[in-house]
Design a protein around this motif. Structure first.
Motif, PDB file in Angstrom:
ATOM      1  N   GLY A 383       0.820  -1.211   0.000  1.00  0.00           N
ATOM      2  CA  GLY A 383       0.000   0.000   0.000  1.00  0.00           C
ATOM      3  C   GLY A 383       0.845   1.248   0.000  1.00  0.00           C
ATOM      4  O   GLY A 383       0.509   2.246  -0.645  1.00  0.00           O
ATOM      5  N   GLU A 384       1.989   1.197   0.703  1.00  0.00           N
ATOM      6  CA  GLU A 384       2.880   2.351   0.746  1.00  0.00           C
ATOM      7  C   GLU A 384       3.693   2.491  -0.540  1.00  0.00           C
ATOM      8  O   GLU A 384       4.378   3.499  -0.741  1.00  0.00           O
ATOM      9  CB  GLU A 384       3.807   2.237   1.952  1.00  0.00           C
ATOM     10  CG  GLU A 384       3.058   2.294   3.282  1.00  0.00           C
ATOM     11  CD  GLU A 384       4.005   2.227   4.473  1.00  0.00           C
ATOM     12  OE1 GLU A 384       5.224   2.294   4.256  1.00  0.00           O
ATOM     13  OE2 GLU A 384       3.517   2.104   5.603  1.00  0.00           O
ATOM     14  N   LEU A 385       3.640   1.461  -1.380  1.00  0.00           N
ATOM     15  CA  LEU A 385       4.324   1.511  -2.675  1.00  0.00           C
ATOM     16  C   LEU A 385       3.307   1.741  -3.797  1.00  0.00           C
ATOM     17  O   LEU A 385       3.478   1.266  -4.912  1.00  0.00           O
ATOM     18  CB  LEU A 385       5.087   0.207  -2.919  1.00  0.00           C
ATOM     19  CG  LEU A 385       6.358   0.027  -2.085  1.00  0.00           C
ATOM     20  CD1 LEU A 385       6.896  -1.385  -2.219  1.00  0.00           C
ATOM     21  CD2 LEU A 385       7.427   1.034  -2.516  1.00  0.00           C
ATOM     22  N   ALA A 386       2.233   2.489  -3.484  1.00  0.00           N
ATOM     23  CA  ALA A 386       1.197   2.870  -4.462  1.00  0.00           C
ATOM     24  C   ALA A 386       0.462   1.664  -5.022  1.00  0.00           C
ATOM     25  O   ALA A 386       0.054   1.665  -6.175  1.00  0.00           O
ATOM     26  CB  ALA A 386       1.817   3.702  -5.581  1.00  0.00           C
ATOM     27  N   MET A 387       0.301   0.640  -4.205  1.00  0.00           N
ATOM     28  CA  MET A 387      -0.499  -0.526  -4.596  1.00  0.00           C
ATOM     29  C   MET A 387      -1.535  -0.747  -3.490  1.00  0.00           C
ATOM     30  O   MET A 387      -1.561  -1.790  -2.825  1.00  0.00           O
ATOM     31  CB  MET A 387       0.378  -1.759  -4.785  1.00  0.00           C
ATOM     32  CG  MET A 387       1.384  -1.636  -5.922  1.00  0.00           C
ATOM     33  SD  MET A 387       2.408  -3.119  -6.141  1.00  0.00           S
ATOM     34  CE  MET A 387       1.185  -4.284  -6.753  1.00  0.00           C
ATOM     35  N   ALA A 388      -2.398   0.274  -3.324  1.00  0.00           N
ATOM     36  CA  ALA A 388      -3.344   0.268  -2.202  1.00  0.00           C
ATOM     37  C   ALA A 388      -4.329  -0.894  -2.281  1.00  0.00           C
ATOM     38  O   ALA A 388      -4.853  -1.343  -1.256  1.00  0.00           O
ATOM     39  CB  ALA A 388      -4.087   1.598  -2.151  1.00  0.00           C
ATOM     40  N   ASN A 389      -4.604  -1.361  -3.484  1.00  0.00           N
ATOM     41  CA  ASN A 389      -5.584  -2.435  -3.647  1.00  0.00           C
ATOM     42  C   ASN A 389      -4.955  -3.820  -3.696  1.00  0.00           C
ATOM     43  O   ASN A 389      -5.658  -4.821  -3.854  1.00  0.00           O
ATOM     44  CB  ASN A 389      -6.397  -2.213  -4.931  1.00  0.00           C
ATOM     45  CG  ASN A 389      -7.208  -0.920  -4.860  1.00  0.00           C
ATOM     46  OD1 ASN A 389      -7.835  -0.629  -3.837  1.00  0.00           O
ATOM     47  ND2 ASN A 389      -7.185  -0.142  -5.936  1.00  0.00           N
ATOM     48  N   ALA A 390      -3.630  -3.863  -3.610  1.00  0.00           N
ATOM     49  CA  ALA A 390      -2.947  -5.160  -3.684  1.00  0.00           C
ATOM     50  C   ALA A 390      -3.164  -5.937  -2.399  1.00  0.00           C
ATOM     51  O   ALA A 390      -3.345  -5.368  -1.315  1.00  0.00           O
ATOM     52  CB  ALA A 390      -1.462  -4.945  -3.934  1.00  0.00           C
ATOM     53  N   HIS A 391      -3.130  -7.236  -2.524  1.00  0.00           N
ATOM     54  CA  HIS A 391      -3.379  -8.094  -1.371  1.00  0.00           C
ATOM     55  C   HIS A 391      -2.566  -9.376  -1.529  1.00  0.00           C
ATOM     56  O   HIS A 391      -2.553  -9.989  -2.594  1.00  0.00           O
ATOM     57  CB  HIS A 391      -4.875  -8.430  -1.281  1.00  0.00           C
ATOM     58  CG  HIS A 391      -5.210  -9.354  -0.145  1.00  0.00           C
ATOM     59  ND1 HIS A 391      -5.044  -8.995   1.169  1.00  0.00           N
ATOM     60  CD2 HIS A 391      -5.695 -10.630  -0.148  1.00  0.00           C
ATOM     61  CE1 HIS A 391      -5.415 -10.004   1.948  1.00  0.00           C
ATOM     62  NE2 HIS A 391      -5.811 -11.016   1.163  1.00  0.00           N
ATOM     63  N   LEU A 392      -1.870  -9.776  -0.481  1.00  0.00           N
ATOM     64  CA  LEU A 392      -1.080 -11.017  -0.494  1.00  0.00           C
ATOM     65  C   LEU A 392      -1.654 -11.996   0.524  1.00  0.00           C
ATOM     66  O   LEU A 392      -2.020 -11.609   1.639  1.00  0.00           O
ATOM     67  CB  LEU A 392       0.394 -10.728  -0.150  1.00  0.00           C
ATOM     68  CG  LEU A 392       1.308 -11.954  -0.163  1.00  0.00           C
ATOM     69  CD1 LEU A 392       1.632 -12.355  -1.599  1.00  0.00           C
ATOM     70  CD2 LEU A 392       2.599 -11.697   0.627  1.00  0.00           C
ATOM     71  N   GLU A 393      -1.742 -13.242   0.133  1.00  0.00           N
ATOM     72  CA  GLU A 393      -2.127 -14.311   1.046  1.00  0.00           C
ATOM     73  C   GLU A 393      -1.078 -15.419   0.967  1.00  0.00           C
ATOM     74  O   GLU A 393      -0.416 -15.594  -0.058  1.00  0.00           O
ATOM     75  CB  GLU A 393      -3.502 -14.885   0.687  1.00  0.00           C
ATOM     76  CG  GLU A 393      -4.658 -13.950   0.957  1.00  0.00           C
ATOM     77  CD  GLU A 393      -6.005 -14.622   0.693  1.00  0.00           C
ATOM     78  OE1 GLU A 393      -5.997 -15.849   0.393  1.00  0.00           O
ATOM     79  OE2 GLU A 393      -7.026 -13.925   0.752  1.00  0.00           O
ATOM     80  N   VAL A 394      -0.959 -16.154   2.061  1.00  0.00           N
ATOM     81  CA  VAL A 394      -0.062 -17.323   2.078  1.00  0.00           C
ATOM     82  C   VAL A 394      -0.933 -18.561   2.207  1.00  0.00           C
ATOM     83  O   VAL A 394      -1.614 -18.749   3.218  1.00  0.00           O
ATOM     84  CB  VAL A 394       0.944 -17.248   3.239  1.00  0.00           C
ATOM     85  CG1 VAL A 394       1.854 -18.480   3.225  1.00  0.00           C
ATOM     86  CG2 VAL A 394       1.777 -15.970   3.151  1.00  0.00           C
ATOM     87  N   LEU A 395      -0.919 -19.384   1.171  1.00  0.00           N
ATOM     88  CA  LEU A 395      -1.683 -20.628   1.171  1.00  0.00           C
ATOM     89  C   LEU A 395      -0.825 -21.745   1.749  1.00  0.00           C
ATOM     90  O   LEU A 395       0.274 -22.007   1.266  1.00  0.00           O
ATOM     91  CB  LEU A 395      -2.111 -20.997  -0.257  1.00  0.00           C
ATOM     92  CG  LEU A 395      -2.773 -22.378  -0.427  1.00  0.00           C
ATOM     93  CD1 LEU A 395      -4.116 -22.413   0.288  1.00  0.00           C
ATOM     94  CD2 LEU A 395      -2.929 -22.718  -1.904  1.00  0.00           C
ATOM     95  N   LEU A 396      -1.330 -22.387   2.798  1.00  0.00           N
ATOM     96  CA  LEU A 396      -0.670 -23.559   3.385  1.00  0.00           C
ATOM     97  C   LEU A 396      -1.583 -24.759   3.157  1.00  0.00           C
ATOM     98  O   LEU A 396      -2.677 -24.817   3.713  1.00  0.00           O
ATOM     99  CB  LEU A 396      -0.399 -23.354   4.876  1.00  0.00           C
ATOM    100  CG  LEU A 396       0.584 -22.225   5.225  1.00  0.00           C
ATOM    101  CD1 LEU A 396       0.679 -22.037   6.728  1.00  0.00           C
ATOM    102  CD2 LEU A 396       1.965 -22.505   4.636  1.00  0.00           C
ATOM    103  N   GLU A 397      -1.127 -25.679   2.345  1.00  0.00           N
ATOM    104  CA  GLU A 397      -1.958 -26.806   1.933  1.00  0.00           C
ATOM    105  C   GLU A 397      -1.366 -28.108   2.459  1.00  0.00           C
ATOM    106  O   GLU A 397      -0.211 -28.436   2.144  1.00  0.00           O
ATOM    107  CB  GLU A 397      -2.037 -26.843   0.406  1.00  0.00           C
ATOM    108  CG  GLU A 397      -2.993 -27.861  -0.140  1.00  0.00           C
ATOM    109  CD  GLU A 397      -3.101 -27.752  -1.650  1.00  0.00           C
ATOM    110  OE1 GLU A 397      -4.235 -27.768  -2.167  1.00  0.00           O
ATOM    111  OE2 GLU A 397      -2.046 -27.644  -2.318  1.00  0.00           O
ATOM    112  N   PRO A 398      -2.121 -28.894   3.263  1.00  0.00           N
ATOM    113  CA  PRO A 398      -1.590 -30.147   3.825  1.00  0.00           C
ATOM    114  C   PRO A 398      -1.170 -31.123   2.719  1.00  0.00           C
ATOM    115  O   PRO A 398      -1.816 -31.223   1.676  1.00  0.00           O
ATOM    116  CB  PRO A 398      -2.764 -30.698   4.640  1.00  0.00           C
ATOM    117  CG  PRO A 398      -3.620 -29.511   4.925  1.00  0.00           C
ATOM    118  CD  PRO A 398      -3.490 -28.605   3.741  1.00  0.00           C
TER     119      PRO A 398
END
Length: 561
Positions: A383-398
């Motif tokens: 968001g501070e790098l002008a990507m206010a709508n960006a979103h990161l998730e970490v998927l952990l799959e068994p």
């Protein structure tokens, strides 16, 4: 910290020497000036692949040399000491590459291996380039990055070692099962061999005694005849040696009565008579013991034949046959205990399953907790790098079964636009988005254990107002570690503590690269060039001065969190 770098005969670089200071140092210059060559040279110091293609045309050898301050790096000093290399707080690293394909590594003047170079230098410098941003598209790197962020490297290593031991145990169990048929055959053979040798009841030295006895039994008649004849000649014949000695003894006795000087001769004859008389009596006893015994001779022959057959199968001597029996007996005991070994391995496997479940469960729980914090922090940085709508998730799959990295796989999912579900990075992220994402990750997890970071044009694809934000992020990292950054962005260059210009020119008909540290006015000129391109106007110069003035007022030097 990297303080000095010398490059000689690498690509278009003839001879170059540059000094570096703490903080953020930017290297700028026109495309093709040789900035990437400097990165290639530093990569050689990290143990990177050495190619003769790097050598300057017309030269036979290239070299790269660097001076590091390592007084605050005890692990580096320890690694050097382990290799017998002295270090008093400064480390000189040198690598040479020859056209012959031969390259050498020197650490503080001592010849060293490339492996030791990599071990030492990678604790001092990390390089982050566009290829590093592309590494973010590789899911296999994501779990490692998360574990590093969460401080789980040690527990991850423990799990990997446990998993390796578990796989080895399974392989041993499989080998036992696959070898049951061969084991049964081996058991039968060993049991027969041990029984055959044991039934013979071998005695060390027995063979020599039997050979002597057989020789006597085989020549009994001859021994009897010769012994009897000798006895009769000495004692029991019509004319005997002892009878003649008696006559000789009597004659000398008569002479001794007349001449006493014959007394010694009389004594000598008496002594000979006594010895021969004892010999005759011994011969008589020997003759009485000799008798023909065909049964005993056959028994001795049979025993010797058995010993020869055993030696033919098991060893050249009776001692070797007995040694074979001992070894076979021990192997037989081991094979008979295979069932017990198999049970022990099964118990070991079951215990490892429980241990992996416990350790893997702890690792999974800590990963799940860290994944949320990591994703939140990186999303905030984006968001501070002008990507206010960006979103990161970490998927952990068994995973269906444990692997060396744990009980799950990990992958970063990314969304740059509102309303779009996060998807794998490789499928949706652009080059510019990847560059900013990498900078955000480095801001969240700066890897502070490495004192020098080199950023190679990671701001590619970024422009406008975001450029100043990138400069601020780099400056924040430089508050903790030395940062060297190759950039084309004037906004990033304006945030630097130190600025060097990379340029190429022609000297004596040869192209060569130079690196020049810039003072304030020279920085204005270089930033103006970066702003205005080929044509530099008073307006671009004024803009450059304003950028630098803003930096001095602290706009670009926000304090690190």
């Amino acid at each position: 910290m990297l303080t000095d770098l010398s490059i000689k005969n690498v690509a278009i670089i003839d001879s170059l020497r540059v000094s570096f200071s703490p903080g953020l140092t930017v290297l700028t210059g026109e495309t093709g000036a040789g900035k990437s060559i400097i990165i290639d040279a530093v990569n050689l110091l990290l143990g990177g692949r050495a190619s003769s293609d790097l050598i300057r045309t017309g030269e036979e050898e290239a070299s790269v040399e660097a001076l590091f301050q390592v007084d605050a790096r005890p692990e580096v000093v320890a690694a050097l000491a382990g290799a017998g290399i002295d270090c008093d707080g400064e480390l000189v690293v040198k690598r040479t590459v020859a056209r012959s394909g031969r390259n050498r590594v020197f650490l503080n003047g001592s010849l060293a291996t490339t492996a030791l170079l990599a071990e030492v230098s990678r604790q001092l410098v990390n390089i982050y380039g566009q290829h590093e941003a592309q590494n973010l598209t590789r899911p296999e790197q994501h779990l490692l990055l998360l574990d590093s962020y969460a401080g789980l490297v040690e527990i991850r290593s423990r799990f990997a070692a446990l998993h390796t031991a578990f796989r080895e145990t399974l392989a041993e169990i499989d080998r036992l099962a696959a070898g049951e048929r061969e084991t049964a055959q081996r058991l039968d053979l060993l049991a027969f061999q041990v029984e055959e040798i044991g039934a013979a009841k071998l005695v060390p030295g027995e063979e020599e005694e039997l050979e002597q006895e057989r020789n006597i039994l085989a020549h009994g008649e001859k021994l009897l005849a010769r012994s009897q004849a000798a006895y009769e000649l000495l004692y029991d014949g019509e004319v005997t040696v002892l009878g003649s000695l008696r006559q000789i003894q009597a004659a000398i006795a008569e002479g001794t009565a007349i001449d006493s000087s014959l007394a010694p001769l009389q004594d000598a004859v008496g002594s000979a008579f006594a010895q021969l008389e004892d010999t005759a009596l011994s011969l008589r006893d020997y003759v009485s013991r000799i008798e023909a015994d065909p049964a005993r001779l056959q028994a001795v022959d049979d025993r010797l034949d058995l010993l020869r057959r055993l030696k033919k199968k098991y060893g050249a001597t009776i001692a070797e046959v007995l040694a074979w029996q001992g070894a076979a007996g021990r192997e037989l005991d081991q094979l008979r205990n295979l069932d017990r070994s198999r049970d022990e391995l099964e118990e070991k496997r079951a215990a490892m399953v429980q241990e992996m479940a416990a350790l893997g469960g702890e690792l999974s729980a800590r990963r799940a907790e860290a994944a949320k914090a990591f994703a939140t922090a990186v999303t905030r940085e984006l968001g501070e790098l002008a990507m206010a709508n960006a979103h990161l998730e970490v998927l952990l799959e068994p995973l269906p079964e444990p692997r060396e990295n744990g009980l799950e796989r990990g992958e970063f999912l990314f969304s740059a636009n509102p309303g779009e579900a996060p998807k794998p990075l490789a499928r949706i992220a652009s080059g510019g988005e990847l560059s900013r994402l990498m900078l955000a990750i480095k801001q969240v997890h700066p890897e502070s254990d490495v004192p020098t970071l080199v950023f190679d044009e990671v701001d590619t694809g970024i422009g406008g107002a975001t450029s100043a934000l990138v400069g601020r992020k780099l400056r924040n990292v430089a508050a903790r570690q030395q940062v060297l950054c190759i950039t084309h962005l004037p906004q990033v260059a304006a945030c630097a503590d130190h600025h060097c210009r990379v340029a190429k020119g022609v000297v004596d008909g040869r192209t060569t690269t130079t690196v020049t540290p810039l003072d304030l006015e020279e920085r204005v000129a270089e930033i103006a060039r970066m702003l205005g391109g080929v044509t530099v106007t008073d307006t671009t110069r004024q803009h450059a001065r304003e950028l630098l003035a803003e930096e001095r007022r602290g706009v670009c030097s926000a304090k690190p969190r």
